[in-house]
Motif scaffolding. Structure first.
Motif, short mmCIF file in Angstrom:
data_model
loop_
_atom_site.label_atom_id
_atom_site.label_comp_id
_atom_site.label_asym_id
_atom_site.label_seq_id
_atom_site.Cartn_x
_atom_site.Cartn_y
_atom_site.Cartn_z
N ALA A 429 -8.19 9.25 1.42
CA ALA A 429 -8.24 7.93 0.79
C ALA A 429 -6.85 7.37 0.50
N ARG A 430 -5.98 8.18 -0.04
CA ARG A 430 -4.62 7.68 -0.34
C ARG A 430 -3.95 7.15 0.94
N GLU A 431 -4.03 7.96 1.99
CA GLU A 431 -3.38 7.58 3.23
C GLU A 431 -3.97 6.30 3.81
N LEU A 432 -5.30 6.16 3.74
CA LEU A 432 -5.95 4.97 4.28
C LEU A 432 -5.54 3.73 3.49
N VAL A 433 -5.61 3.81 2.16
CA VAL A 433 -5.29 2.65 1.33
C VAL A 433 -3.84 2.22 1.55
N GLU A 434 -2.91 3.16 1.58
CA GLU A 434 -1.51 2.80 1.71
C GLU A 434 -1.18 2.30 3.12
N ALA A 435 -1.89 2.80 4.13
CA ALA A 435 -1.71 2.28 5.49
C ALA A 435 -2.17 0.84 5.58
N LEU A 436 -3.28 0.52 4.91
CA LEU A 436 -3.77 -0.86 4.90
C LEU A 436 -2.81 -1.76 4.13
N ALA A 437 -2.38 -1.30 2.95
CA ALA A 437 -1.55 -2.14 2.08
C ALA A 437 -0.17 -2.40 2.68
N ALA A 438 0.30 -1.53 3.54
CA ALA A 438 1.61 -1.73 4.16
C ALA A 438 1.61 -2.91 5.12
N ARG A 439 0.43 -3.34 5.57
CA ARG A 439 0.37 -4.37 6.61
C ARG A 439 -0.56 -5.54 6.26
N HIS A 440 -1.19 -5.50 5.06
CA HIS A 440 -2.23 -6.49 4.81
C HIS A 440 -2.40 -6.66 3.30
#
Length: 483
Positions: A429-440
């Protein structure tokens, strides 16, 4: 060998059983007539109010003072609303609001609903001080991490609940809030000096004793300096020396479910666990949720055998039965008139919501619901924003199996709202959320116990302090997404 009927009845008076189904089986009613203290209702017993009232009426026809118990904490632990989620926020949300009068009103409303259904013992409130952020079993069931705040709200909860004639059972003594293990599956250890317990974990129990709580539930936890290798449920040092003598509690000591691994494995089975709990000073023994007539008879027979072989004194079991009887007798007294149903729980949940960051630009987002497991205490109760959304698209995903690029393509120009529960502990979950937030543009809604983790790059982080139906509506309203 036949069991002495008088001693069998004495043993039954200390037992709180359970049964499967939406109507009580014949054996469950007959055991009440034979002296069984009562039954606990679980989600599998619950269909609708009229049906619940019929259950309690059938049991009371066998004996009017039968104890009929339930775990109705509000928030994440609900039996009455297990199909939809509770209309009340739980303790963490009430602690965040920090209005003890509100806590009292919420618990009085819960008690009024239980009383109207014929339920007279609520295995609540949870008064543990949740000092371990990653506690897997308490979390949002706690009023908070500060002993004084938890103590004040615990006393208010007990007063509100018992004003309706429903007995409160504060749990889990001497405090389950510092554990990072779940006593349903193992025996957790709290390896601290007794003075640490007195300062950190025990103030809420002192407060509920002063508030006149009728019952206190034991914890299947090990505190080596008090209990040695055994759980507190089997420790006279905890139940008698500490709770009775030092804190002056005179009500009924109730065990947590003896089928839980934290108790059953330590004793070698449910029957031996019942004997050890009685010998330690417990009065009312919760056998568990997986109960049938044979199990009740086996446990009663083990108690009777212990009376014969010297593991138990008759006077100790008579004392326990008398306290269980006194608890049942108290529930027959008159109580205040139940309050009329209101939107109290939803309004309280809205007051608990906390927002870090900016919530602008959330028109027509893609809502991404992160799948998360539930504890045995919570059960599989629906949670999230889904029932409250105004037509907004929602996807449920398993974080460790989800590709961020795929979600970004699905969102297009729409912002993303990620809804999670104990998000920092969910695999991937942490990795998914931060990957999304880095670009969107991403907003996170956390519906579990708030951790220190804040994902880099998110526009806003919203904390609800619980995942009840009321908490979900409050979050949707805060985001401007409510139907």
């Amino acid at each position: 060998m036949a069991v002495d009927p008088g001693l069998r009845r004495l043993a039954l008076r200390t037992l709180l059983a359970a049964f499967r189904g939406s109507t009580p089986p014949e054996w469950a009613v007959e055991l009440i007539a034979d002296g069984l203290a009562g039954h606990t209702l679980f989600g599998y017993n619950i269909e609708h109010p009229e049906q619940i009232a019929a259950i309690t009426a059938a049991l009371r026809a066998a004996r009017p003072d039968a104890l009929i118990a339930i775990d109705e904490e509000g928030g994440d632990v609900t039996r009455l609303a297990h199909a939809t989620g509770s209309p009340y926020p739980g303790n963490a949300a009430l602690g965040a609001v920090d209005d003890t009068a509100l806590t009292g009103r919420v618990y009085q409303a819960i008690g009024a609903e239980l009383a109207a259904l014929g339920i007279n013992l609520n295995l609540a409130p949870t008064v543990d001080v949740n000092t371990a952020d990653d506690n897997p079993i308490i979390g949002t069931r706690s009023f908070g991490a500060a002993p004084d705040r938890v103590a004040a709200h615990s006393a208010a909860a007990v007063a509100g609940l018992q004003a309706t004639g429903v007995a409160a059972c504060a749990k889990h003594f001497p405090g389950h809030g510092a554990t990072v293990a779940d006593s349903h599956y193992e025996l957790p250890t709290v390896d601290v000096e007794p003075d640490v317990l007195r300062a950190r974990d025990l103030p809420p129990f002192a407060a509920v004793v002063d508030a006149g709580v009728k019952a206190i539930m034991t914890a299947h936890i090990r505190v080596p300096r008090l209990t040695g290798e055994l759980p507190a449920t089997f420790s006279r040092a905890v139940l008698v020396d500490l709770l009775r003598r030092e804190y002056g509690f005179t009500g009924a000591i109730v065990t947590d479910a003896l089928e839980m691994k934290g108790a059953a494995i330590s004793a070698g089975g449910i029957g031996p666990a019942a004997v050890r709990a009685l010998a330690a000073g417990a009065d009312l023994l919760c056998i568990g949720a997986q109960v049938d007539a044979a199990l009740v008879e086996d446990v009663a027979a083990e108690i009777v055998a212990a009376l014969g072989d010297g593991r138990l004194d008759v006077a100790r079991v008579e004392e326990a039965a008398a306290r269980a009887d006194a608890l049942a007798a108290w529930t027959l007294r008159s109580a205040v008139d139940p309050a009329a149903p209101t939107d109290l729980g939803y309004a309280a949940a809205r007051r608990a919501v906390r927002v870090e960051g900016e919530l602008s630009g959330l028109a027509s987002p893609l809502v991404v619901h992160l799948a998360a497991s539930s504890t045995i205490a919570e059960g599989r109760v629906p949670w999230g924003l889904g029932p409250h959304l105004n037509g907004t698209e929602q996807l449920q995903v398993v974080p460790a199996e989800t590709d961020a690029d795929a979600l970004l393509r699905r969102a297009g120009q729409r912002p993303i709202v990620v809804v999670g529960r104990h998000t920092h502990r969910v695999a991937g979950a942490r990795e998914l959320v931060e990957a999304l937030a880095a670009r969107h543009p991403v907003t996170v809604v956390e519906m579990g116990w708030p951790s220190r983790w804040r994902p880099a790059g998110v526009r806003a982080f919203v904390t609800t302090y619980g995942a009840s139906h009321a908490n979900g509506r409050a979050a949707a309203q805060t985001l401007g997404l409510a139907a």
